[in-house]
Design an enzyme around this catalytic site. Structure first.
Site, PDB file in Angstrom:
ATOM      1  N   GLY C  49     -17.873   9.516  28.767  1.00 57.24           N
ATOM      2  CA  GLY C  49     -19.107   8.744  28.646  1.00 57.24           C
ATOM      3  C   GLY C  49     -19.835   9.166  27.395  1.00 57.24           C
ATOM      4  O   GLY C  49     -20.295  10.307  27.318  1.00 57.24           O
ATOM      5  N   GLY C 128     -18.733   7.148  39.444  1.00 61.51           N
ATOM      6  CA  GLY C 128     -18.112   6.177  40.331  1.00 61.51           C
ATOM      7  C   GLY C 128     -18.906   4.901  40.331  1.00 61.51           C
ATOM      8  O   GLY C 128     -19.703   4.665  39.415  1.00 61.51           O
ATOM      9  N   CYS C 262      -7.498   7.883  41.776  1.00 60.70           N
ATOM     10  CA  CYS C 262      -7.280   6.874  40.726  1.00 60.70           C
ATOM     11  C   CYS C 262      -6.094   7.280  39.857  1.00 60.70           C
ATOM     12  O   CYS C 262      -6.154   8.289  39.140  1.00 60.70           O
ATOM     13  CB  CYS C 262      -8.547   6.763  39.871  1.00 60.70           C
ATOM     14  N   SER C 309      -4.155   8.375  21.984  1.00 59.25           N
ATOM     15  CA  SER C 309      -3.827   8.479  23.409  1.00 59.25           C
ATOM     16  C   SER C 309      -2.359   8.226  23.718  1.00 59.25           C
ATOM     17  O   SER C 309      -1.860   8.641  24.753  1.00 59.25           O
ATOM     18  CB  SER C 309      -4.715   7.528  24.224  1.00 59.25           C
ATOM     19  N   ASP C 371       2.008   2.922  23.326  1.00 57.90           N
ATOM     20  CA  ASP C 371       0.563   2.862  23.580  1.00 57.90           C
ATOM     21  C   ASP C 371       0.345   3.128  25.070  1.00 57.90           C
ATOM     22  O   ASP C 371       1.266   3.021  25.873  1.00 57.90           O
ATOM     23  CB  ASP C 371       0.007   1.503  23.182  1.00 57.90           C
ATOM     24  N   CYS C 408     -11.263  -3.173  37.802  1.00 56.60           N
ATOM     25  CA  CYS C 408     -11.629  -2.026  38.640  1.00 56.60           C
ATOM     26  C   CYS C 408     -13.097  -2.150  39.031  1.00 56.60           C
ATOM     27  O   CYS C 408     -13.938  -2.459  38.193  1.00 56.60           O
ATOM     28  CB  CYS C 408     -11.409  -0.720  37.872  1.00 56.60           C
ATOM     29  N   CYS C 465      -4.953   5.102  44.292  1.00 56.89           N
ATOM     30  CA  CYS C 465      -5.588   3.809  44.039  1.00 56.89           C
ATOM     31  C   CYS C 465      -4.966   3.262  42.768  1.00 56.89           C
ATOM     32  O   CYS C 465      -5.097   3.861  41.705  1.00 56.89           O
ATOM     33  CB  CYS C 465      -7.106   3.929  43.885  1.00 56.89           C
TER      34      CYS C 465
END
Lengths: 491, 491, 491, 491
Positions: C49, C128, C262, C309, C371, C408, C465
């Protein structure tokens, strides 16, 4: 809300030794770009609160938007990037000092406060102080309220949220019937502008008209002038007005009442170009000087105001006494933050940053200094030092208000009683402590005469709230009593 | 250096319609933390230049350090993080407006300027304007000088760099003998504080004493007061002083000369609490009002100053005429940036932001307005509008200076001649254009009497520089003539 | 809370074309200067974040203090002037993206949220998303709650305020039993640190130990490393821990439950140096590459990651396939704000600011690009363009996750379904649309194997999930259904 | 100019323990809004200097305009309010570190430098370092030059000002014939873009083409890519190009010369996606790793790069040795300012802020760490600590450059010789001091082979400048010798 000393931005040279009003409120409905009008209005009311300001506006498409900022209105609400985020044709705003006793100022304490209710949002701005706020807050928290600020004013929103009324205005009335204290409230919904004054009308609130169907609510008339609005009338003590679509609905949610307006607004808080009770504040202050010259004459060479607030009374004193008026003390108009003191070579640097004496004018003269009030007295001593250093032969202080001996609990920041010079000393003791040749205050009756009460104070039923001078509190300060404040013994 | 309008920071309500002084210089030697004294001094001189300020200080260990900042002194030179970077016991500083004709203000234009010479560094701050700067600059560039700023004052440093003298002071004298124009220069080396005034002494410069062996140079005495320094004397026209280790060495690098001090410093530029030529500026301005009341009496109810600069003259006018003095116009002390104009509903918003009329005071009255000067005249019209809107019966303007009909080339920002109202119209045409019942200026002789010349102006050999009124330029404005400026024809 | 795209600060070159986690939470108790530890922990969680962060701390003398700021942790919570305002030995913090669908980010939306209750204050930070937040909010407002933010997480505080429990932890349990959705909550009182995970444990939360009796709660283990804390264990799905004085009390307020963590945390959200379920995230990602090389081999010259990533999976793919690994795309590590596009001469400037191709490496080669995921697919097209412009002979995309075909609702920002490439096209259509020689995703079973489930996905009772891939939502998204979202038809 | 450590903004995890290039230059002519291209180019060159940046642009109507700012290009030169002040179709720019030995960074030290000459203005940006700058500066000051900065590069402008040539380019040539040292200069006049490399071509400079008649000069090719310019060729050692109206004029102001390009540009300074001498820098670094694996093999489980600069060599080492490549150390991409250290509980916090070890990957493994260079060695020790703390069984360092034993005087910031680990110890002593199982550097010949010299170094006439490794300085460092630096004794 109550509003104490601000260390960062001060407008008067010795604000830290003055009673400090407090807050200013302003609202407008029925004009496009309402927030820009509010910015201008708050700018004109900046003398009522210099620490922070906030504006809420509503636009049918963009909904409610708000901005709360520390600092002057001119430094925040002049940026188009900000003002563009506040569209709509109804808006209210607030300027304030920091809350008494608060540690550090936080943005959440800046008004207007906003609440989302099932019938829509409502923003509220409050000038004054609630005397039972602490008890109310405890009770509300017990019942599940989450307070976001340390402000007494937030109680109003939470009381509204618990009302079972269906209309915003009715919820405001419900809430304000639960509070005690002094309040002039300006509120807004999506389409309405609402104004309320407490039953005694301690704090001011005026109504103005702008354009075809626009209306304005403001703490003072000077903020009507800046936007070219026409002064209509004062909101009455205990009156509520709800303005929508160019129509005003007036009601009396607290029943009938007689007002007791704050007399100190005449002496110091309000701007000299505002009109209160049909009288120019400037003219009232000049009349105080005239009255003072009659009550406390003295032989001297010059009448000098302590700038800037003592000026009108000094003019009046000079005119009544025939002693020439002179600007013996010059104020530095750029004062601001605290400079670093270079060495101990500089004595009284704090004063020098703000004021300077016209030495060649003062030297060898007997000088009458006219100031608006004496709070702690420390400023008076420093000014006396400067005047004597400049070579004055005699120094006579004349004060345009009676001795300030009691704290205000109705929205003015005052020191504790033990810090008030007049609560600790007689007039003669004060004269000696300040160190001047004479020191005289206007009498309470004299002050009443100057504000237009030809007969002076009606002691049975005083026309004004003058608790700071008389110790007679028209509204019981419950929170304070609980904390141990002792009221004046009945005589 | 020359210093025009600043759009961002203005201190006087209608600065943009005033002649604008220019710059202030300040220096101190022989005290520890000298830069802190300079910060205080510049703060007291802020009225002489509000766009930017700079300080250079020297410490035996840390060498020369400097800081140049846009904005007020109080907003920059009060931070300990900055002031700690300026150690040492000798320092000079400068406040300024932006350079005439410059596009955007740049930090490189902020003084003091600094030059590294083979015998050590030297910093220079200049108040005034060089009238042959453009020719000098061209010549210096031809010979390899790299200019860093657009300021005329930078020539001084480059001329010093080319001098073959071994001492800094001698190089300064060499450089200043090559320039024409008005200059009060304060300079410093590692151990010396140096001050020079041009042969006519057009711009002010005074000497003060602080502590055991500290000395101060300042544009005005009010900046001595703020640091508690004692006023010693003015630097003479054409004098150079070199101060080191508590000793002052005085010389006359330009030979003998008779001064012609700027008379407008008395009228408007200097602070009222400064002392010039042994007289309080406040007292001189009051005397101008007295003289004006004698020269141009009129029957009326009130004498109101245009705040704040017209106040002393208005007091004098009231005292001489017996007509009551009143603050009919209130100035908003929080003015600043430009607000967003909400809609066309607000007329004259610019004026309202700055001034408001005490309507209930003015209504139905015959009002005398006293202002210090008329430049473009636009402000006078707006004020007249406000006064009439407030219901005045008659409006009479009295101006505390003669008609300003010629530009100043000696360090004051004036509009081109075609923008000066008095260069375009007779007094009666001006009265009609402004739209008032009467409009009178003090006579040039009256002004001379008010500043202490009992016999008035000596036309054969005027005691002051009054080129802005008389068109008689005591120093040839070479650069301007080259650009096509036409001087007044010899009579 | 739910956390969508942030336009201002992005850390990954094509964050705007990625699923975006969301938030990070961190808390510590039992160490002095707890807020400094929280600042470090939030810094290590910044990838979760980047829009804003907040810290609340409690000190026995100074009470609760908080700071909420937009921008990176390193730019705000490194200033001693700020950190000194957050004393005490218990503190929690939160980093976040802006709330989905919000107009402009406002400071009031930054967590932790704080509530003053009759038994003392409590601060709450939430990672969440609550799936019934909108219904809860409506109900709470009906009953007098005043919401201050637009965040779903604020419901928790208001539900606590209405609980009749006497202890904070019990009130938290009360509140969380009323909400639906995914939540890892860190809370604090004056002396306690509290952590809770929802019954399915969708979002991570781990426990660490520091010093003698200090404990830490964190979203990921990498934030334990930065402060030198020892990893103890994960908080269990449906577990609540209350930590005080070095003691941990564990309870199960929601009854027994089986977790469904998750799976995307393994693929992309978590930092490669974190440990989840006893496995290094880096190692899991490398295993995905190995699996991918087995499932979707292709003959080529180079395996290049899309930085950064895709790197671990590319290493795995290279190791399994034997095709050399190479950094064919270089990432500009200074990317940031948007530059002004000079002219139309620059094509694809947005991509060039972030990435550059090693042309001489790529020219004439058959390149496999690895990727982590494909969301809108726009990034994949741009990268393909760059690789082809550099002269690659063939381009093969290999994606380290299955096709992302469903949004999601559990705390990750995903585009609407109609923006998800995989919801609109088959794999072959995607290949054509992106314009590459081949495009392959890892299978869902392959992904399960790579995260350690040797048997692959248990379709009857999935271990994770994986709603974004499978459309099987383990928690009913009530608010979304009410707004018209259509779930996958039962097969 | 010489460019040392910047404490505020660092891009590589241990920049403070790296040789530090220095500066980047960029210029463009023949495109509209040239300054925007320069901003993009400087952004791509940000790795060459992160402390400050400047741009000068020229527009026929608005003349020369400039902006100099501390901080990243992306934080300054992306604002339209700034970029609009830099119109025109020719512009140059510079990014830099702070000047070696300077106290505090000052804005006046930021390039490009500008000089107003009689034939018009000229701006100059310099990458490199002048080895006789101090002597030149003394001489210029003697002759009346006023230096504004502490930068060696300013000498160039002053030498130009004293040239008697009539054209800017000729004055530049005149000036550069007087200086000694390494320089790649980009300059501009009102219409021309000029580029020069010193006779040895120590620092890079390349030419690119954009649009119909636009040309670009840049330190590296990666900055051509970002604006979509086509790479044309390198400027030759000793070449000057003058570009105007789409035409390039090339000359050799210093006569014929053979280049000795800085070999460290290959090892560390340049970006991996740049092309030098026809070779991809990435590919060269991979080749260094291959060479290193041959020269210094060791039996181990993993090859891990020290991120990010060691990565290409680690890939090469892995490929040549067959030992798996792994990202054992993760870099925090949000690192920045210094956090407040909470307590002594955190050891090595500085390292933890930047790097974290993938513990589960490293535990029990024999790890080869590949780094680009060893300067002070302090970083190597800290990384070794982290790897051992994570449980590695063995640690082997492999360094992609020879031992750095001599300072660079040609535009790279290096510590004094006594701070260089390799100047103080033998390889074995270094191994012990760092505390690892083995420590090996590539040989000088190996490095030459990796950069494409199949025969290795030609000791009689070396192909590159490798003074930092060999102590053989191709240009006499006069200023340094004067200050007491001792060169390597002839063998």
């Amino acid at each position: 809300m109550s509003c104490p000393a601000d260390k960062h931005h001060f407008a008067h040279p010795f604000d830290d030794d003055h009673l400090k009003e407090e807050c200013g409120v302003f609202g407008v409905v029925g004009v496009s770009d309402a927030a820009n009008f509010v910015a201008l209005g708050l700018h004109a009311l900046q003398h009522r609160g210099q620490e922070a300001g906030g504006i809420v506006a509503h636009d049918p498409e963009k909904g409610f938007n708000s901005a709360h900022r520390f600092g002057y209105v001119r430094d925040n609400f002049t940026k188009s990037s900000l003002m563009e985020t506040l569209p709509g044709d109804v808006a209210i705003g607030h300027v304030r000092y920091s809350t008494a006793g608060s540690k550090a100022a936080v943005i959440r304490d800046i008004q207007p406060f906003f609440g989302e209710f099932s019938m829509g949002g409502c923003a509220v701005a409050h000038n004054g102080n609630l005397t039972n706020a602490e008890a109310l807050r405890r009770e509300l928290i017990e019942r599940g309220a989450i307070f976001q600020s340390s402000s007494d004013s937030e109680c109003i929103i939470h009381l509204m949220a618990r009302s079972i009324q269906r209309k915003h205005a009715d919820r405001i009335a419900d809430a304000l019937r639960r509070v005690e204290g002094a309040f002039s409230v300006v509120a807004m919904t999506r389409t309405k502008l609402i104004g309320v004054r407490d039953p005694l009308g301690v704090r001011p609130l005026v109504l103005g008209r702008i354009g075809d169907k626009g209306y304005v609510l403001s703490s003072e008339t000077c903020a009507l002038d800046i936007i070219g609005a026409e002064f209509v009338r004062e909101i009455d003590p205990g009156e509520m007005v709800v303005i929508q679509d160019g129509h005003i609905e007036s009601s009396r949610p607290f029943g009938p009442s007689t007002g007791r307006f704050c007399i100190f607004e005449h002496v110091y808080f309000s701007r000299p170009d505002s009109i209160i009770g049909g009288r120019s504040v400037y003219e009232t202050r000049r009349a105080i000087g005239v009255e003072l010259a009659r009550e406390a004459p003295v032989d001297a060479d010059l009448v000098c105001p302590v700038p800037d607030s003592g000026t009108p009374a000094a003019i009046g004193y000079s005119q009544e006494s025939g002693i020439p008026f002179a600007l013996g003390i010059t104020r530095n108009q750029y004062m601001g933050r605290t400079f670093i003191e270079p060495t101990e070579q500089i004595r009284n640097m704090g004063v020098r940053l703000k004021l300077n004496v016209n030495k060649s004018l003062i030297r060898g003269k007997r000088v009458i200094l006219v100031d608006d009030s004496v709070v702690r007295g420390t400023t008076s001593r420093k000014i006396k030092d400067m005047i004597l250093d400049a070579g004055a032969k005699e120094v006579h202080f004349r004060i345009a208000s009676p001795p300030t001996a009691w704290p205000c609990f109705y929205g003015v920041d005052t020191p504790n009683r033990d810090k008030l010079l007049a609560a600790q000393m007689t007039e003669e003791e004060m004269r000696q402590w300040v160190g001047v040749d004479s020191l005289k205050f206007i009498s309470l009756d004299g002050l009443y005469r100057a504000v237009g009460e030809a007969e002076g104070r009606n002691n049975a039923c005083p026309q004004y709230c003058d608790a700071c001078f008389s110790g007679e509190y028209p509204i019981t300060p419950s929170d304070q009593l609980e904390k141990g404040f002792e009221m004046k013994a009945a005589e």
